[in-house]
Design a protein around this motif. Sequence first.
Motif: not given
Length: 267
Positions: A115, A126, A141, A182-183
């Motif tokens: 990530c 992730y 994550c 972004s996870a």
Amino acid sequence: LEKELNENSRLKSQVRIPTEHHVHSVALDFKIRDHLETTIAPAAKGENGSWELFCEDGEMKLFTREIEIEGGVCVDPLRAVHVVDNITAKEICTRFWDTEVRLEWELTIETCRVCEVLSDRDVVLYQTHKRVWPAAQRDVCYVSGLREIRLDKIAYKEPELERFGELKNCWLVINYSVDHQSAKLAPGMVRATVDVAMICRTYVRHGVKNPKRSDIKTSIVYTATINPGGWVPKKALRTVYRREYPRFLRTFTQYVAKKEQDLSLNL
Ligand code: 6CM
């Protein structure tokens, strides 16, 4: 604080500044210190009776304790100790940390994505894990940090290994859960959380000036606490853990040994 420290040399000499700065550097530093103070303490080895030894295979020993939190969620911690010949702490930790080779040894994951690269030794990852029936699929994550540890930071000794040789170096990897933009959780997925430490120490046979691979031994202390992030049948979960952790440690150490056996030794 950083600006103030840079401008004030008196303050700077009194405060320990981490070697890199990023959003997780202080927490990661704290985790590392905590694991060095608790994880490698001999009393944690299961010798005090509070840990159940559930698997023993040569030098490899795995312990657990049954712990449930609110809602009947099982978060049994795992503690494993192992001693491997011919490979170094740096080789083991680097391969454990390196996402480029993750799918070569990690049998429980489906995907792994970086990530964010926080520094040359800290990343946010992730992962999605293979679904185990009847539970929902899990993702995770986490921050993953790789460090060499100065030997004067290690409070606990390993007398049996010190009889074999001189402690040469110590490396570790710490993985612990964080959030990352972004996870995002995918539909049908349940977010698990992890707190993992892999601490390795390399010893060189006493009296050997130019050690070969056959002159080194590395101790591994691996601890993991996974919160499955929601209810999972306890019996099934414990069965999975008791099968998967020994499989992981065996597969991973054999993998590292195979990859490193023909490479030159770099202590
Ligand atoms: O430490 C290990 N691997 C590292 C690299 O992948 C990393 C892994 C963390 C494991 C996260 C697992 C979360 C998924 C848990 C699923 C539980 C549901 C099972 C349902 C059963 C009915 O630190 C090696 C990890 C070895 C794990 C056994």
